[in-house]
Scaffold this motif. Structure first.
Motif, PDB file in Angstrom:
ATOM      1  N   VAL A 315       0.846  -1.196   0.000  1.00  0.00           N
ATOM      2  CA  VAL A 315       0.000   0.000   0.000  1.00  0.00           C
ATOM      3  C   VAL A 315       0.880   1.245   0.000  1.00  0.00           C
ATOM      4  CG1 VAL A 315      -1.564   1.406   1.397  1.00  0.00           C
ATOM      5  CG2 VAL A 315      -2.009  -1.034   1.106  1.00  0.00           C
ATOM      6  N   ARG A 316       1.893   1.238   0.848  1.00  0.00           N
ATOM      7  CA  ARG A 316       2.771   2.408   0.960  1.00  0.00           C
ATOM      8  C   ARG A 316       3.541   2.651  -0.333  1.00  0.00           C
ATOM      9  NH1 ARG A 316       3.943  -0.237   5.973  1.00  0.00           N
ATOM     10  NH2 ARG A 316       6.126  -0.625   5.363  1.00  0.00           N
ATOM     11  N   LYS A 317       4.038   1.579  -0.942  1.00  0.00           N
ATOM     12  CA  LYS A 317       4.772   1.740  -2.193  1.00  0.00           C
ATOM     13  C   LYS A 317       3.858   2.219  -3.315  1.00  0.00           C
ATOM     14  CE  LYS A 317       8.639  -1.415  -1.415  1.00  0.00           C
ATOM     15  NZ  LYS A 317       9.413  -2.591  -1.903  1.00  0.00           N
ATOM     16  N   ALA A 318       2.632   1.713  -3.336  1.00  0.00           N
ATOM     17  CA  ALA A 318       1.679   2.134  -4.368  1.00  0.00           C
ATOM     18  C   ALA A 318       1.371   3.621  -4.234  1.00  0.00           C
ATOM     19  CB  ALA A 318       0.398   1.308  -4.259  1.00  0.00           C
ATOM     20  N   ILE A 319       1.176   4.080  -3.010  1.00  0.00           N
ATOM     21  CA  ILE A 319       0.885   5.498  -2.784  1.00  0.00           C
ATOM     22  C   ILE A 319       2.050   6.363  -3.232  1.00  0.00           C
ATOM     23  CG2 ILE A 319       0.539   7.239  -0.987  1.00  0.00           C
ATOM     24  CD1 ILE A 319      -1.127   5.152   0.519  1.00  0.00           C
ATOM     25  N   LEU A 320       3.276   5.986  -2.829  1.00  0.00           N
ATOM     26  CA  LEU A 320       4.440   6.801  -3.167  1.00  0.00           C
ATOM     27  C   LEU A 320       4.668   6.867  -4.674  1.00  0.00           C
ATOM     28  CD1 LEU A 320       6.855   8.454  -2.357  1.00  0.00           C
ATOM     29  CD2 LEU A 320       8.131   6.349  -1.939  1.00  0.00           C
ATOM     30  N   GLN A 321       4.527   5.729  -5.363  1.00  0.00           N
ATOM     31  CA  GLN A 321       4.801   5.717  -6.800  1.00  0.00           C
ATOM     32  C   GLN A 321       3.593   6.112  -7.637  1.00  0.00           C
ATOM     33  OE1 GLN A 321       7.073   1.711  -7.040  1.00  0.00           O
ATOM     34  NE2 GLN A 321       8.268   3.199  -8.219  1.00  0.00           N
ATOM     35  N   GLY A 322       2.465   6.341  -6.966  1.00  0.00           N
ATOM     36  CA  GLY A 322       1.251   6.718  -7.701  1.00  0.00           C
ATOM     37  C   GLY A 322       1.000   8.210  -7.744  1.00  0.00           C
ATOM     38  N   ILE A 323       1.966   9.025  -7.303  1.00  0.00           N
ATOM     39  CA  ILE A 323       1.799  10.482  -7.277  1.00  0.00           C
ATOM     40  C   ILE A 323       2.813  11.137  -8.208  1.00  0.00           C
ATOM     41  CG2 ILE A 323       1.860  12.547  -5.815  1.00  0.00           C
ATOM     42  CD1 ILE A 323       1.281  10.673  -3.427  1.00  0.00           C
ATOM     43  N   ASP A 324       2.341  11.904  -9.165  1.00  0.00           N
ATOM     44  CA  ASP A 324       3.212  12.627 -10.098  1.00  0.00           C
ATOM     45  C   ASP A 324       3.758  13.864  -9.390  1.00  0.00           C
ATOM     46  OD1 ASP A 324       4.436  14.049 -12.092  1.00  0.00           O
ATOM     47  OD2 ASP A 324       2.800  13.891 -13.533  1.00  0.00           O
ATOM     48  N   LEU A 370       3.586   4.799 -12.644  1.00  0.00           N
ATOM     49  CA  LEU A 370       2.189   4.392 -12.557  1.00  0.00           C
ATOM     50  C   LEU A 370       2.020   2.881 -12.681  1.00  0.00           C
ATOM     51  CD1 LEU A 370      -0.700   5.239 -12.214  1.00  0.00           C
ATOM     52  CD2 LEU A 370      -0.828   5.692 -14.672  1.00  0.00           C
ATOM     53  N   LYS A 371       2.771   2.264 -13.580  1.00  0.00           N
ATOM     54  CA  LYS A 371       2.660   0.823 -13.773  1.00  0.00           C
ATOM     55  C   LYS A 371       3.083   0.081 -12.505  1.00  0.00           C
ATOM     56  CE  LYS A 371       4.048  -2.892 -16.932  1.00  0.00           C
ATOM     57  NZ  LYS A 371       4.838  -3.223 -18.164  1.00  0.00           N
ATOM     58  N   ALA A 372       4.209   0.489 -11.910  1.00  0.00           N
ATOM     59  CA  ALA A 372       4.694  -0.154 -10.695  1.00  0.00           C
ATOM     60  C   ALA A 372       3.732   0.090  -9.537  1.00  0.00           C
ATOM     61  CB  ALA A 372       6.091   0.368 -10.353  1.00  0.00           C
ATOM     62  N   ALA A 373       3.180   1.310  -9.480  1.00  0.00           N
ATOM     63  CA  ALA A 373       2.246   1.651  -8.408  1.00  0.00           C
ATOM     64  C   ALA A 373       1.007   0.766  -8.466  1.00  0.00           C
ATOM     65  CB  ALA A 373       1.857   3.118  -8.508  1.00  0.00           C
ATOM     66  N   GLN A 374       0.461   0.598  -9.660  1.00  0.00           N
ATOM     67  CA  GLN A 374      -0.758  -0.194  -9.802  1.00  0.00           C
ATOM     68  C   GLN A 374      -0.499  -1.680  -9.548  1.00  0.00           C
ATOM     69  OE1 GLN A 374      -2.136   1.048 -13.691  1.00  0.00           O
ATOM     70  NE2 GLN A 374      -3.286   2.775 -12.816  1.00  0.00           N
ATOM     71  N   LYS A 375       0.701  -2.155  -9.856  1.00  0.00           N
ATOM     72  CA  LYS A 375       1.052  -3.541  -9.565  1.00  0.00           C
ATOM     73  C   LYS A 375       1.112  -3.756  -8.052  1.00  0.00           C
ATOM     74  CE  LYS A 375       4.579  -7.074 -10.381  1.00  0.00           C
ATOM     75  NZ  LYS A 375       5.891  -7.389 -11.033  1.00  0.00           N
ATOM     76  N   SER A 376       1.760  -2.818  -7.340  1.00  0.00           N
ATOM     77  CA  SER A 376       1.832  -2.916  -5.875  1.00  0.00           C
ATOM     78  C   SER A 376       0.442  -2.812  -5.263  1.00  0.00           C
ATOM     79  CB  SER A 376       2.733  -1.814  -5.313  1.00  0.00           C
ATOM     80  OG  SER A 376       4.075  -1.995  -5.697  1.00  0.00           O
ATOM     81  N   LEU A 412      -4.232   9.902  -6.280  1.00  0.00           N
ATOM     82  CA  LEU A 412      -4.387   8.530  -5.799  1.00  0.00           C
ATOM     83  C   LEU A 412      -5.737   7.936  -6.180  1.00  0.00           C
ATOM     84  CD1 LEU A 412      -2.683   8.720  -2.281  1.00  0.00           C
ATOM     85  CD2 LEU A 412      -1.723   7.932  -4.450  1.00  0.00           C
ATOM     86  N   GLN A 413      -6.785   8.734  -6.130  1.00  0.00           N
ATOM     87  CA  GLN A 413      -8.109   8.214  -6.518  1.00  0.00           C
ATOM     88  C   GLN A 413      -8.172   7.940  -8.010  1.00  0.00           C
ATOM     89  OE1 GLN A 413     -11.017   9.919  -2.991  1.00  0.00           O
ATOM     90  NE2 GLN A 413     -11.055  10.948  -4.972  1.00  0.00           N
ATOM     91  N   GLN A 414      -7.403   8.686  -8.770  1.00  0.00           N
ATOM     92  CA  GLN A 414      -7.369   8.466 -10.225  1.00  0.00           C
ATOM     93  C   GLN A 414      -6.491   7.271 -10.581  1.00  0.00           C
ATOM     94  OE1 GLN A 414      -6.437  11.928 -12.752  1.00  0.00           O
ATOM     95  NE2 GLN A 414      -4.986  10.637 -13.861  1.00  0.00           N
ATOM     96  N   ASN A 415      -5.370   7.107  -9.886  1.00  0.00           N
ATOM     97  CA  ASN A 415      -4.373   6.121 -10.291  1.00  0.00           C
ATOM     98  C   ASN A 415      -4.479   4.773  -9.595  1.00  0.00           C
ATOM     99  OD1 ASN A 415      -3.263   8.019 -12.022  1.00  0.00           O
ATOM    100  ND2 ASN A 415      -1.748   8.735 -10.549  1.00  0.00           N
ATOM    101  N   LEU A 416      -5.155   4.721  -8.447  1.00  0.00           N
ATOM    102  CA  LEU A 416      -5.260   3.453  -7.705  1.00  0.00           C
ATOM    103  C   LEU A 416      -6.728   3.054  -7.591  1.00  0.00           C
ATOM    104  CD1 LEU A 416      -2.667   4.157  -4.839  1.00  0.00           C
ATOM    105  CD2 LEU A 416      -2.264   3.142  -7.102  1.00  0.00           C
ATOM    106  N   PRO A 417      -7.219   2.200  -8.484  1.00  0.00           N
ATOM    107  CA  PRO A 417      -8.637   1.812  -8.522  1.00  0.00           C
ATOM    108  C   PRO A 417      -9.126   1.240  -7.195  1.00  0.00           C
ATOM    109  CG  PRO A 417      -7.500   1.046 -10.493  1.00  0.00           C
ATOM    110  CD  PRO A 417      -6.449   1.546  -9.550  1.00  0.00           C
ATOM    111  N   GLY A 418     -10.266   1.716  -6.748  1.00  0.00           N
ATOM    112  CA  GLY A 418     -10.854   1.215  -5.516  1.00  0.00           C
ATOM    113  C   GLY A 418     -10.445   1.992  -4.279  1.00  0.00           C
TER     114      GLY A 418
END
Length: 549
Positions: A315-324, A370-376, A412-418
């Motif tokens: 979750v933490r890695k997804a948040i960090l890598q999901g922000i431009d 974004l790809k790495a964030a969504q995978k995490s 985060l709401q745009q890049n991490l579904p759900g």
């Protein structure tokens, strides 16, 4: 939490300078012109971003007071033009014991503004004031560097056991708890300023509460402040040991809290220096009179490691890598701030052997991907057994904080579904209270160090640190911090490698902290104001070398 409080108000703390008399004019483009008479008069007008609360270096809790103390008091070291520590009250570099624990300083022949000589006992009593639990200084933890400092503030040792001793009036001995290769950087700090022991005893609790209840030894003398007034004056201290290099004769200070007010006064020709931030930075970013200086301040998200969702590393890695972060720094902040992929800022610390910048050598740790964030993120949802996740993002209610969390929410709401992010903005003290109690999922904060060494960032997440409200606990990380502090203190190159490894563990391996951007100091400055020192950390400004042309 004093440092964090200082950090949040730091953006409004830079002092605004102007030529006295308002004789400058503007040309058709709005730029300022000044007459020859203006250039010869060494008098400026300055606005403080907030009220002056105290002149007691042990009792300040805000950057405005710290800045003023820095104009009127001087310690063993001061900052030079290159932002490096240089000798001040210390006559020469100290002699140091082989184990790096005992520093012996000889003091210059200098005087307080009441004529008393500055003696070693003035440092000893001042440091004891800070560490004394009965005195209640918010800076008491900074005395942990001295032998028994932490034990004293925790009530486990007496004041007489502090590793600070006056050998004679002109010889000061400091015994450290562990070797500190960056000690000069630390001793520049406001809590390490001396206080006239005799005068302090005479004034008691009234010391530092007004200009009349204070004496200094710095480049300027303060007058006209009664503890409540929003105007006061700094005049050149003719008894200052280095007064020949102080060019300003007088500085008229008044409180100006609104950035917009400062920019309006600048445009009208009534200020020579004013802070830029928020929309004003974007408005003036192309002006030749706008300047942006990198600041050793990092804006970050702190995840609560003790909660189920934010305690999940994916979750933490997804948040960090999901922000431009690049877009945020450039287009939203627009004040010279830059995206940062690490917790230690650039242009802050250099490799003792190669001179390479720490940030460059450490590299980009979990950058926007974004790809790495969504995978995490998908991995995290499977581990948690959830398709829909809601998190609360806490912040102070400042304009900067609100702008930051709104951007993070959108990304985060745009890049991490759900994922659904709810925002909670409260007054700073409320935010600090909630954070201390652990009542948060994610919290936005900023951190500005006291001295230029990476450990001042990295020890923030020591499991035993009172600042580590995130609950991060990695025994190997703690062990590495202790090695950097003590075991490797006298081996600069090995210590440097350990610090690089620690940051990698903190950010890339554990995603314990989620860095967003490195701040900058933005300001408008008229051409006639020269050599104003604006610092990237600690106090924000010095007028010692400033002058008008």
């Amino acid at each position: 939490m004093k440092k964090q409080l200082s950090v949040f108000i730091l953006a409004a703390s830079l002092l605004l300078a102007a030529c006295n008399g308002g004789n400058s004019a503007t040309d058709s483009s709005g730029k300022k012109e000044s007459s020859k008479n203006d250039a010869q008069e060494q008098v400026i007008k300055v606005a403080s971003g907030g009220e002056l609360s105290t002149l007691d270096s042990a009792h300040y809790t805000d950057v405005y007071s710290s800045d003023m103390i820095g104009q009127v008091v001087e310690g063993l070291y001061r900052m030079n033009k290159k932002q490096d520590p240089e000798l001040a009250i210390a006559q020469s570099e100290p002699t140091v014991s082989e184990d790096g624990l005992v520093y012996t300083f000889k003091l210059k022949e200098t005087k307080w503004t009441n004529g008393d000589p500055v003696v070693a006992g003035d440092f000893v009593s001042a440091f004891k004031n800070v560490v004394d639990p009965a005195f209640g200084s918010s800076s008491s933890n900074q005395m942990d560097i001295f032998k028994n400092g932490r034990k004293i503030r925790e009530g486990q040792a007496s004041l007489d056991e502090l590793g600070v001793k006056a050998i004679d009036d002109k010889t000061l001995e400091l015994t450290l708890e562990y070797p500190i290769p960056y000690l000069a950087q630390v001793l520049v700090g406001t809590p390490f300023m001396p206080k006239n022991e005799k005068f302090v005893k005479e004034k008691g609790d009234a010391y530092g509460t007004s200009a009349d209840n204070f004496v200094g030894n710095g480049p300027f003398v303060i007058s006209g402040w009664d503890g409540n007034t929003e105007t006061w004056t700094l005049t050149k201290n003719k008894g200052y040991w280095d007064q020949k290099n102080v060019k300003l004769d007088k500085i008229n200070v008044q409180v100006v809290k609104e950035i917009g007010t400062g920019t309006n006064l600048f445009d009208a020709g009534d200020l020579d220096y004013t802070v830029l931030a928020d929309t004003y930075a974007l408005q003036y970013k192309d002006s030749p009179q706008a300047h942006f200086v990198p600041k050793a301040m990092v804006g970050y998200l702190s995840p609560n490691h003790k909660r189920e969702v934010t305690g999940n590393i994916n979750v933490r890695k997804a948040i960090l890598q999901g922000i431009d972060k690049e877009t945020f720094a450039k287009d939203i902040l627009g004040d010279g701030s830059t995206a940062i992929n690490g917790f230690v800022p650039k242009d802050f610390a250099k490799n003792p052997e190669s001179g390479e910048d720490f940030r460059k050598e450490s590299g980009n740790l979990l950058p926007y991907d974004l790809k790495a964030a969504q995978k995490s993120w998908e991995t995290a949802k499977k581990e948690l057994g959830k398709e829909e996740i809601e998190l609360e993002l806490l912040s102070a209610d400042s304009a900067l904080a609100k702008k930051t969390i709104e951007y993070v929410q959108g990304q985060l709401q745009q890049n991490l579904p759900g994922l659904k992010i709810t925002l909670k903005s409260v007054p700073l003290q409320n935010r600090l209270d909630l954070q201390t109690a652990g009542n948060f999922d994610l919290v936005f904060g900023t951190w500005t160090p006291d001295y230029a060494d990476p450990i001042n960032f990295l020890e923030f997440y020591d499991s035993k640190s009172g600042l580590n409200t995130a609950g991060y606990n990695n025994p190997d990380y703690d062990k590495g911090l202790n090695e950097a502090r003590i075991t490797l203190a006298n081996d600069p190159e090995k210590r440097w490698k350990e610090l690089l490894s620690l940051e990698n563990t903190l950010v890339e391996k554990d995603a314990a902290v989620l860095p967003l951007y490195q701040g900058a100091i933005g300001y408008l400055k008229a051409d006639q104001l020269k050599d104003l020192q604006v610092f990237p950390f600690g106090r924000t400004v010095s007028y010692r070398l400033a002058h008008v042309e």
